[in-house]
Design a protein around this motif. Structure first.
Motif, PDB file in Angstrom:
ATOM      1  N   SER A 362       0.792  -1.332  -0.010  1.00  0.00           N
ATOM      2  CA  SER A 362       0.015  -0.015  -0.304  1.00  0.00           C
ATOM      3  C   SER A 362       0.594   1.201  -0.316  1.00  0.00           C
ATOM      4  N   VAL A 374      -5.354   1.690  -4.352  1.00  0.00           N
ATOM      5  CA  VAL A 374      -5.204   1.417  -2.615  1.00  0.00           C
ATOM      6  C   VAL A 374      -6.473   0.898  -2.268  1.00  0.00           C
ATOM      7  N   VAL A 377      -6.448  -2.972  -1.585  1.00  0.00           N
ATOM      8  CA  VAL A 377      -5.303  -2.979  -0.729  1.00  0.00           C
ATOM      9  C   VAL A 377      -5.442  -3.109   0.612  1.00  0.00           C
ATOM     10  N   ASP A 378      -6.539  -1.930   0.607  1.00  0.00           N
ATOM     11  CA  ASP A 378      -7.045  -1.639   2.231  1.00  0.00           C
ATOM     12  C   ASP A 378      -8.136  -3.338   2.511  1.00  0.00           C
TER      13      ASP A 378
END
Length: 602
Positions: A362, A374, A377-378
């Motif tokens: 990230s 992102v 990915v979060d």
């Protein structure tokens, strides 16, 4: 025993994301597809003048225009999205506007300029022999015409070295325009025939490119079995000792063949092709080239699809080491490696390691201007926090992803639904059932009325996730209903046999829990047959499914069949999990009971 089997066959509720930006499922097929949306080929050919037929012309001959230039095929690499959950496969359909798979290297195929065309006698429709060449006159067959490469050409015309590039260009133009793929296929096949006639048994890389394009058109039409022989032929033509271009052509063939097998759900054959392609690429580019690292990651994703996590982790670590060694030039590739490594670690239960890789990925993506990616990915970071029972941090990560998705994708995108599913799972685990059901209903509203352009597999994947939450709430009827909807969607999509098998196995588990043993047996029977065909015979998942089907047989008084299933499950689980694993011990107990029931006391 039933509970153990149910847990292992169920789709995991913790979701993760692949090594690239798009969200998907681990149980999906490879997203690195033949002719798919992430791969394209540029086959640049100089156009050639076509023969004309003018019956009103009184001239005895007219010199044809010459064509010259470079014939080249360009194969370039692309990134692929990996998947999100653990039961087998999820893929995007091939796009007809893209014709051949990209690979991690560029292949430039150079040929000689086509010779100048001889004069054509339009009245008699003959090609005249030139005085300064050895070209023999060829008589066109009666009634045979060649107009824009769309009508039948005689064998003599197919022997014209200018015809192959011309027909291939016509096929490529049709595919690019999205018009008449069947006609494009006919032209590509005719071009391949022309290249073969002109090759004179000499390795011809232009023929290799033509075979790749033809195979990709077959795949775009859903005729994957027709593409396989062409790709096998294309692999045999290049000779590695002839140089880099031949080696890379062979590499491209192996990768495209692997993609085709993946679309058919034959993961073992697919992985074999990818592995061979990787070895060829290493010979050409060396062990530390960044493109080798990308193929290592790609092969690791294939092993994830096959539930072979040890090998997947080894290959992903190899990719990470290669990209780290290449420094700043491979920062984004390293981030992609870490995303996949986080996914693998999360699946194997190493949640701390998964969290470390995901946070580093990230940070790297934000630093390199990939804020839009992102959010995915979060979500994975939230999954890791959830697995570690760090619920407040998980909620924060999910809410952050939700805000980003609403900004970039809109209120009704399935990505929003996936975050709702995660929040529903979190609140279900913490005992807040009202909030959990509310988020499930919000997700279903999105999945039942998706926005245009959303792949149906993504909707089916979301329905499967919501079903898992309803199952954990013991609302089995609603869970089965959602799985049946997902099954109907997947049945209309190519290359989804492994996913269908996983869903059928899950339905079988729930029917067993409801006491409907005959329906449970039927569901498991379909799942087992598909898993055998897809190459999952050696996975722990397959062993657990065999054990559960054996239990259904016992309830249906099919004791001898149950014994066979338990014995097969025993051999698989001993190999994959060891003799002291809970699943293996459960099979021992079931097998002992069936031996007793059948009178085999010793």
């Amino acid at each position: 025993m039933c509970v153990i089997c149910r847990v292992l066959i169920s789709h995991p509720q913790g979701q993760s994301f692949g090594s690239y930006g798009e969200e998907s499922r681990i149980d999906s097929e490879l997203c690195h597809l033949v002719g798919g949306e992430m791969r394209e080929v540029e086959i640049m050919q100089e156009d050639i003048d076509k023969p004309e037929d003018d019956s009103n012309s009184n001239s005895s001959s007219k010199k044809g225009g010459s064509s010259s230039g470079k014939k080249s095929g360009l194969l370039e690499k692309s990134q692929s999205a990996s998947g999100k959950s653990i039961s087998p496969d999820h893929v995007k359909k091939s796009s007809q506007s893209q014709t051949v798979s990209e690979v991690s290297t560029k292949l430039s195929l150079k040929g000689k300029s086509p010779p100048e065309k001889p004069p054509i006698n339009k009245r008699n429709n003959k090609i005249l022999k030139k005085s300064n060449t050895g070209i023999v006159s060829m008589k066109k067959e009666k009634g045979s015409k060649l107009q824009n490469g769309t009508e039948d050409a005689s064998e003599s015309w197919l022997g014209n070295p200018d015809l192959g590039p011309f027909l291939l260009k016509q096929a490529r133009d049709l595919v690019s325009a999205g018009d008449n793929p069947q006609k494009a296929l006919e032209l590509a096949l005719r071009a391949a025939k022309s290249y073969e006639l002109c090759a004179n048994e000499i390795p011809n890389l232009e023929l290799v490119v033509c075979l790749h394009v033809t195979a990709a058109i077959y795949c775009s039409l859903g005729q994957y079995n027709e593409a396989i022989p062409l790709l096998e032929q294309s692999i045999e033509i290049p000779l590695i000792e002839e140089g880099q271009e031949h080696a890379l052509a062979k590499f491209a063939g192996h990768m495209q063949l692997g993609d085709t097998y993946a679309m058919l759900g034959e993961l073992e054959n697919s992985i074999t092709c990818y592995t061979t392609g990787l070895e060829v690429q290493k010979q050409v580019l060396g062990e530390t080239d960044p493109r080798v690292g990308e193929i290592c990651r790609y092969l690791a994703e294939a092993h994830v699809q096959a539930l072979q996590f040890d090998e997947a982790q080894r290959l992903c670590q190899m990719a990470l080491d290669i990209h780290r060694e290449n420094g700043s030039s491979a920062v984004l590739e390293e981030a992609a490696d870490r995303r996949l490594m986080g996914l693998i670690c999360e699946t194997r239960g190493d949640h701390e390691a998964a969290l470390e890789h995901l946070v580093l990925a990230s940070m790297s993506m934000v630093a390199n201007g990939q804020e839009a990616e992102v959010a995915s990915v979060d979500c994975s970071i939230g999954d890791a926090y959830l697995s570690l029972s760090r619920y407040d941090e998980a909620v924060f990560a999910y809410q952050k992803a939700l805000t980003a998705f609403k900004t970039t994708k809109g209120e009704n995108h399935p990505a929003i639904g996936s975050v709702f599913v995660r929040l529903a799972d979190l609140y279900n685990r913490t005992g807040k059932l009202r909030e959990s059901k509310s988020y499930c209903e919000n997700a279903l509203r999105i999945y039942e009325k998706p926005t245009l352009g959303i792949p149906p597999e993504e909707i089916a994947s979301g329905l499967t996730d919501v079903s898992a939450i309803y199952e954990s709430m013991n609302d089995l009827d609603q869970a089965i209903k959602l799985l049946q909807k997902a099954l109907k969607i997947y049945n209309d999509c190519p290359g989804q046999q492994s996913t269908i098998a996983g869903i059928e196995a899950q339905i079988g588990v729930m029917y067993y829990m409801l006491g409907n043993y005959s329906e449970s047996y039927n569901s498991f029977e379909g799942a087992i047959s598909k898993l055998r065909a897809c190459g999952h015979r050696k996975s722990a998942f397959f062993g657990v499914a065999l054990n559960q089907m054996g239990l259904a047989c016992v309830q249906c008084y099919a004791i001898h069949e149950a014994v066979q299933l338990f014995e097969e499950a025993k051999s698989i689980l001993e190999q994959e999990c060891g003799p002291y694993h809970l699943d293996t011990l459960g099979v021992y107990s079931n097998l002992a009971g069936t031996y007793d029931a059948s009178g085999r006391l010793r």
